[in-house]
Design an enzyme around this catalytic site. Structure first.
Site, PDB file in Angstrom:
ATOM      1  N   CYS A  13     -13.143  -4.349  -3.722  1.00  0.00           N
ATOM      2  CA  CYS A  13     -12.264  -3.181  -3.526  1.00  0.00           C
ATOM      3  C   CYS A  13     -11.626  -3.176  -2.142  1.00  0.00           C
ATOM      4  O   CYS A  13     -10.745  -2.363  -1.873  1.00  0.00           O
ATOM      5  CB  CYS A  13     -13.055  -1.899  -3.755  1.00  0.00           C
ATOM      6  SG  CYS A  13     -13.650  -1.759  -5.452  1.00  0.00           S
ATOM      7  N   HIS A  70     -10.198   4.018   0.192  1.00  0.00           N
ATOM      8  CA  HIS A  70     -10.373   3.431  -1.142  1.00  0.00           C
ATOM      9  C   HIS A  70     -10.918   4.510  -2.083  1.00  0.00           C
ATOM     10  O   HIS A  70     -11.875   5.209  -1.750  1.00  0.00           O
ATOM     11  CB  HIS A  70     -11.341   2.252  -1.057  1.00  0.00           C
ATOM     12  CG  HIS A  70     -11.875   1.853  -2.387  1.00  0.00           C
ATOM     13  ND1 HIS A  70     -11.061   1.528  -3.446  1.00  0.00           N
ATOM     14  CD2 HIS A  70     -13.147   1.753  -2.853  1.00  0.00           C
ATOM     15  CE1 HIS A  70     -11.795   1.240  -4.497  1.00  0.00           C
ATOM     16  NE2 HIS A  70     -13.069   1.370  -4.163  1.00  0.00           N
ATOM     17  N   ASN A  79     -11.465   4.400 -10.117  1.00  0.00           N
ATOM     18  CA  ASN A  79     -11.581   3.337  -9.105  1.00  0.00           C
ATOM     19  C   ASN A  79     -10.817   2.112  -9.616  1.00  0.00           C
ATOM     20  O   ASN A  79     -11.235   1.487 -10.589  1.00  0.00           O
ATOM     21  CB  ASN A  79     -13.064   3.016  -8.892  1.00  0.00           C
ATOM     22  CG  ASN A  79     -13.296   1.930  -7.856  1.00  0.00           C
ATOM     23  OD1 ASN A  79     -12.377   1.194  -7.494  1.00  0.00           O
ATOM     24  ND2 ASN A  79     -14.526   1.818  -7.390  1.00  0.00           N
TER      25      ASN A  79
HETATM   26  O1  UT7 Z   1     -16.048   0.590  -4.658  1.00  0.00           O
HETATM   27  C1  UT7 Z   1     -17.375   0.982  -4.743  1.00  0.00           C
HETATM   28  C2  UT7 Z   1     -17.704   1.107  -6.208  1.00  0.00           C
HETATM   29  N1  UT7 Z   1     -18.870   1.864  -6.483  1.00  0.00           N
HETATM   30  C3  UT7 Z   1     -18.920   3.206  -6.467  1.00  0.00           C
HETATM   31  O2  UT7 Z   1     -18.017   3.905  -6.147  1.00  0.00           O
HETATM   32  C4  UT7 Z   1     -20.169   3.860  -6.946  1.00  0.00           C
HETATM   33  C5  UT7 Z   1     -20.946   4.506  -5.855  1.00  0.00           C
HETATM   34  N2  UT7 Z   1     -21.998   5.318  -6.454  1.00  0.00           N
HETATM   35  C6  UT7 Z   1     -21.758   6.562  -6.909  1.00  0.00           C
HETATM   36  O3  UT7 Z   1     -20.678   7.103  -6.756  1.00  0.00           O
HETATM   37  C7  UT7 Z   1     -22.880   7.289  -7.599  1.00  0.00           C
HETATM   38  O4  UT7 Z   1     -24.075   6.620  -7.351  1.00  0.00           O
HETATM   39  C8  UT7 Z   1     -22.642   7.417  -9.127  1.00  0.00           C
HETATM   40  C9  UT7 Z   1     -21.453   8.325  -9.396  1.00  0.00           C
HETATM   41  C10 UT7 Z   1     -22.389   6.044  -9.756  1.00  0.00           C
HETATM   42  C11 UT7 Z   1     -23.877   8.052  -9.770  1.00  0.00           C
HETATM   43  O5  UT7 Z   1     -24.147   9.293  -9.157  1.00  0.00           O
HETATM   44  P1  UT7 Z   1     -25.627   9.622  -8.643  1.00  0.00           P
HETATM   45  O6  UT7 Z   1     -25.597  11.009  -8.149  1.00  0.00           O
HETATM   46  O7  UT7 Z   1     -26.006   8.546  -7.660  1.00  0.00           O
HETATM   47  O8  UT7 Z   1     -26.448   9.545  -9.953  1.00  0.00           O
HETATM   48  P2  UT7 Z   1     -27.723   8.642 -10.287  1.00  0.00           P
HETATM   49  O9  UT7 Z   1     -27.296   7.226 -10.528  1.00  0.00           O
HETATM   50  O10 UT7 Z   1     -28.794   8.907  -9.267  1.00  0.00           O
HETATM   51  O11 UT7 Z   1     -28.171   9.268 -11.648  1.00  0.00           O
HETATM   52  C12 UT7 Z   1     -28.585  10.647 -11.724  1.00  0.00           C
HETATM   53  C13 UT7 Z   1     -28.846  10.962 -13.181  1.00  0.00           C
HETATM   54  C14 UT7 Z   1     -29.673   9.921 -13.890  1.00  0.00           C
HETATM   55  O12 UT7 Z   1     -30.518  10.580 -14.812  1.00  0.00           O
HETATM   56  P3  UT7 Z   1     -32.056  10.856 -14.462  1.00  0.00           P
HETATM   57  O13 UT7 Z   1     -32.666   9.511 -14.215  1.00  0.00           O
HETATM   58  O14 UT7 Z   1     -32.046  11.717 -13.243  1.00  0.00           O
HETATM   59  O15 UT7 Z   1     -32.564  11.536 -15.690  1.00  0.00           O
HETATM   60  C15 UT7 Z   1     -28.672   9.090 -14.637  1.00  0.00           C
HETATM   61  O16 UT7 Z   1     -29.217   8.477 -15.784  1.00  0.00           O
HETATM   62  O17 UT7 Z   1     -27.587  10.987 -13.884  1.00  0.00           O
HETATM   63  C16 UT7 Z   1     -27.673  10.138 -15.034  1.00  0.00           C
HETATM   64  N3  UT7 Z   1     -26.364   9.608 -15.319  1.00  0.00           N
HETATM   65  C17 UT7 Z   1     -25.488  10.221 -16.107  1.00  0.00           C
HETATM   66  N4  UT7 Z   1     -25.568  11.374 -16.806  1.00  0.00           N
HETATM   67  C18 UT7 Z   1     -24.485  11.736 -17.499  1.00  0.00           C
HETATM   68  C19 UT7 Z   1     -25.795   8.463 -14.847  1.00  0.00           C
HETATM   69  N5  UT7 Z   1     -24.562   8.337 -15.346  1.00  0.00           N
HETATM   70  C20 UT7 Z   1     -24.345   9.412 -16.136  1.00  0.00           C
HETATM   71  C21 UT7 Z   1     -23.250   9.854 -16.893  1.00  0.00           C
HETATM   72  N6  UT7 Z   1     -23.375  11.007 -17.566  1.00  0.00           N
HETATM   73  N7  UT7 Z   1     -22.088   9.147 -16.960  1.00  0.00           N
END
Ligand code: UT7
Length: 338
Positions: A119, A246, A276
């Site tokens: 990115c 970005h 993204n």
């Molecule tokens: O250019 C760089 C590219 N990468 C990025 O931009 C990603 C950077 N990371 C992020 O922005 C965040 O980590 C995410 C948006 C990807 C995820 O947000 P988070 O607050 O870090 O969530 P998490 O991965 O800690 O997951 C929290 C919960 C989990 O459930 P449990 O284990 O707490 O029960 C996930 O399974 O949210 C769940 N979850 C979802 N729930 C509904 C993960 N994806 C989803 C979804 N819908 N799409």
């Protein structure tokens, strides 16, 4: 081609911008029909509402050509001397995308190559093209970021599918002087391959990402690179009128703005509309923000990016006056002008 004088007193100056998005839009509601997710979750965690996704009939090369053509139409009518395409998702491993894009624009004979820096690819490409200009290799250069990231996640992976979209953006650079609007300051770049496993994909449909770690690194690296780029340009952070980060997601870019002390209403954001888009993200944001008036001539603007590699970067510039030839509205119809 004939070498042209570069040298110490010269700078690479932005004189045109362009963008291209596939016409097909996938909304959060579309995703909830096939994934265990909700519109509320996606919006609150990322700020993303919809993304554009290319069908089989629209390649990375197609998107790059459309964005570059718009930047050319927007810029001054000098011949183009060089073209760099930043992409993680070329249509083929061989040949590179850029010579094909150049040929389709009628630019055979010029230096044209691809680079991959996730990115952050657009900022690496900007630095490369600015180097061509400083070295006297080119007087003008097209810099394109083009990616089809929507194809990278596994289709059933709710943690990554909502994040990514397809698109391309481009800027036209010309040789100018460091004190004029549009002149790029020193481009700050970095990488750390010890974090290579945090975002990885061996092929389309196989993306793996450690979201929380990526989030933390993204905020740290973009904040630090932004400070360095501001300092290199002789700015205080209080001088920054616009932060153009970005578009990974709105939470990340809000954290970066807060860390830098840049007011949140100075932070440009179009991730809600496009997701993204990888290397396309910053030039799409610049084109979009110029068209909707959030980015104006004279705004002291910081560009910053972070992504797979890990790789990051930032650059400061005062936004140029592109208005005489700007289209009145931003279009999502694949770069055509309204
Ligand atoms: O250019 C760089 C590219 N990468 C990025 O931009 C990603 C950077 N990371 C992020 O922005 C965040 O980590 C995410 C948006 C990807 C995820 O947000 P988070 O607050 O870090 O969530 P998490 O991965 O800690 O997951 C929290 C919960 C989990 O459930 P449990 O284990 O707490 O029960 C996930 O399974 O949210 C769940 N979850 C979802 N729930 C509904 C993960 N994806 C989803 C979804 N819908 N799409």
């Amino acid at each position: 081609m004939t070498a042209v004088p570069g040298g110490a007193g010269c700078a690479a100056v932005i004189c045109g911008v362009g963008a291209a998005l596939p016409p097909h839009v996938v909304s959060n509601a579309d995703l909830t029909a096939r994934l265990d997710t909700t519109d509320a979750w996606i919006r609150s965690r990322t700020g993303i509402i919809r993304r554009h996704v290319a069908g089989a009939d629209l390649s990375t090369t197609d998107l790059a050509v459309r964005a570059a053509a718009q930047a050319l139409a927007d810029g001054e009518p000098d011949p183009v001397d060089a073209l760099v395409v930043a992409t993680t998702t070329p249509d083929r491993c061989c040949p590179a995308t850029a010579p094909v894009v150049a040929a389709r624009l009628g630019l055979t004979g010029i230096p044209a190559h691809d680079l991959a820096a996730g990115c952050t690819g657009f900022l690496y490409a900007l630095a490369t093209a600015a180097g061509f200009i400083a070295a006297g290799t080119a007087r003008t250069a097209l810099v394109v970021g083009a990616d089809r990231l929507a194809a990278l996640p596994a289709p059933e992976d709710r943690t990554t599918v909502p994040l990514f979209g397809d698109g391309a953006g481009a800027v036209l650079l010309r040789r100018g002087s460091p004190d004029e609007y549009g002149a790029l300051g020193p481009v700050v770049l970095g990488s750390d391959g010890t974090g290579a496993e945090l975002i990885r994909a061996s092929r389309p449909g196989a993306l793996r990402m450690e979201g929380a770690d990526v989030f933390r690194h993204a905020v740290d690296r973009m904040s630090t690179a932004s400070r360095e780029a501001a300092t290199a340009a002789g700015w205080e952070l209080g001088d920054v009128d616009r932060l153009a980060p970005h578009q990974a997601n709105s939470r990340i870019t809000s954290f970066v703005a807060r860390r830098l002390g840049v007011p949140d209403d100075h932070r440009l954001d179009n991730v809600g509309e496009v997701g993204n888009t990888g290397a396309a993200s910053i030039p799409l944001l610049l084109t979009h923000s110029t068209a909707d008036g959030r980015l104006k001539p004279g705004h002291r603007t910081l560009l910053t990016a972070f992504g797979a590699g890990l790789a990051w970067g930032a650059v400061a510039l005062t936004w140029p006056d592109l208005s005489p030839t700007r289209p009145p509205g931003y279009t999502s119809s694949g770069g055509s002008r309204t």
